[in-house]
Design a protein around this motif. Structure first.
Motif, short mmCIF file in Angstrom:
data_model
loop_
_atom_site.label_atom_id
_atom_site.label_comp_id
_atom_site.label_asym_id
_atom_site.label_seq_id
_atom_site.Cartn_x
_atom_site.Cartn_y
_atom_site.Cartn_z
N LEU A 19 40.37 42.14 51.15
CA LEU A 19 40.26 41.45 49.87
C LEU A 19 41.51 41.75 49.06
CD1 LEU A 19 38.31 39.84 48.03
CD2 LEU A 19 37.67 42.03 47.05
N GLU A 20 42.13 40.67 48.58
CA GLU A 20 43.34 40.81 47.76
C GLU A 20 42.96 41.47 46.44
OE1 GLU A 20 46.77 40.14 48.03
OE2 GLU A 20 46.65 41.10 46.07
N ARG A 26 44.58 36.34 44.39
CA ARG A 26 43.31 35.93 44.96
C ARG A 26 42.98 34.48 44.55
NH1 ARG A 26 40.39 40.54 43.49
NH2 ARG A 26 39.14 39.48 41.91
N TYR A 30 42.68 31.31 47.09
CA TYR A 30 41.45 30.51 47.17
C TYR A 30 41.76 29.04 46.92
CZ TYR A 30 37.00 28.48 45.93
OH TYR A 30 35.92 27.64 45.87
#
Lengths: 163, 219
Positions: A19-20, A26, A30
């Motif tokens: 997970l960034e 992020r 996305y």
């Protein structure tokens, strides 16, 4: 014995993609994943909760009337920082020295390029804390052709200035 | 009142970040803030409730020793309130049957079986009556419910439910004080419903008599 070891290896939970940690990265990642092969990211396909659990650092700018942008959603943290009491609110009515106003003010760049834009800003509070802010603005479209919404995220960290 | 974990300045209730150092409160910290707010408001609520209860007690005792209060006076209003309260208590608490008084089958949510030809039953319509049903493999107590359309057999215990589900024929006996016991034969129909076949007459000794085999063992 070898088969057993292979089976155990398969059953062991596989590590997923990391997970960034950075919110703005992020958000851009996305946005790219939703864009795929399409020309624009449709507003209805864009899930705000996919970026942040409670969308407390996000805001949605409605640019269907480009001359009078409207903030149709503002996350609770940004809302409190800007001193807002509810949405929708016109961007022109937001005080100029808050983070929301500073980052949302860059929406013109997104409209021109049609691509995500990132921005940075830093300032010092009265209490002697250096606040470093980073934000990303993501172009969205309600009809799939024209950019008429911008979703932004703003995050920051603060450091005590050494006396 | 909580304080910011970074700069230790007091934080306002429901604050999402500290305006001094820009520390964003995690959700558990926010919950603590909300809990502190709730605790403050609940203490006010407690004080208000206490005041209201005390005022109510004071109103209710007005004119307690005056059997003939002046019409239109506050003593007469208090007397009316006392009367209404007394009637409400009698109607809802004293007159209502308690959960323990209800049939055990209903209280425990046990299965009920439908009963056809309920006109032949020696139980009054709109009432519940305690009965005994004698099957070939045993006897158990039941309640016949005729309060709605038709009739239902409610078992008092799991053993009664088991007998009701396994047997196909039985004698339903109703015993009333100082009256001869009345009995009807019931049979199980397809689909699990029971049906009254016809009446028979028994004496009280018939229903209270234990099976012969059991008596032999006891003596």
């Amino acid at each position: 014995m070898m088969r057993m070891a292979q089976l155990m290896r398969k059953l062991r939970p596989q590590p997923g993609p990391a997970l960034e940690r950075r919110l703005h990265r992020r958000a851009v990642d996305y946005w790219r994943s939703v864009l795929g092969e399409n020309e624009r990211v449709r507003l209805c396909d864009f899930d705000l909760l996919a970026i942040e659990d409670d969308t407390s650092h996000g805001f949605l700018l409605d640019l269907r009337v480009p001359a009078a942008p409207i903030l149709s959603y503002v996350g609770p943290v940004l809302e409190q920082e800007a001193g807002l009491s509810g949405t929708p609110v016109r961007l022109a009515e937001v005080t100029a020295n808050c983070l929301l106003s500073r980052f949302a003010g860059h929406h013109g760049r997104v409209l021109e390029s049609g691509k995500p834009e990132t921005a940075e800003y830093d300032f010092v509070t009265d209490a002697g804390y250096h606040v470093l802010c980073r934000g990303a603005l993501l172009p969205l479209s309600s009809d799939g052709t024209t950019v008429d919404h911008v979703y932004g995220v703003v995050s920051w960290k603060s450091e005590k200035i050494a006396q | 009142m909580t304080s910011c974990p970074t700069c230790k300045r007091p934080a306002k209730p429901k604050a999402r970040y500290c305006p001094a150092c820009y520390f964003v409160f995690p959700s558990d910290s926010l919950n603590r803030n909300l809990a502190a707010t709730r605790a403050q408001s609940s203490s006010w609520r407690g004080a208000t409730l206490f005041f209201v209860v005390m005022a109510g007690v004071w109103v209710l005792q007005l004119g307690l020793n005056d059997p003939y209060p002046e019409p239109g006076s506050i003593q007469e209003s208090a007397s009316n309130i006392r009367q209404d309260l007394r009637e409400w208590v009698v109607r809802t608490i004293i007159a209502r049957p308690s959960a323990d008084a209800r049939p055990a089958a209903r209280a425990s949510g046990q299965q009920a079986a439908g009963l056809d030809n309920s006109d032949l039953l020696p139980c009054a319509i709109g009432a519940e009556c305690n009965v005994v049903i004698r099957f070939a493999s045993g006897t158990a107590s039941y309640v016949i419910d005729r309060s709605g359309d038709g009739a239902r057999i409610l078992a008092d215990d799991p053993r009664g439910t088991r007998l009701l589900n396994s047997e196909t024929r039985g004698e339903l006996v109703v015993a009333r004080p100082r009256q001869p016991a009345q009995s009807v034969t019931i049979t199980r129909q397809e689909g699990g419903r029971w049906s009254v076949v016809g009446p028979t007459q028994l004496s009280i000794t018939d229903i209270t008599a234990a099976p012969t085999g059991r008596l032999e063992g006891a003596i």
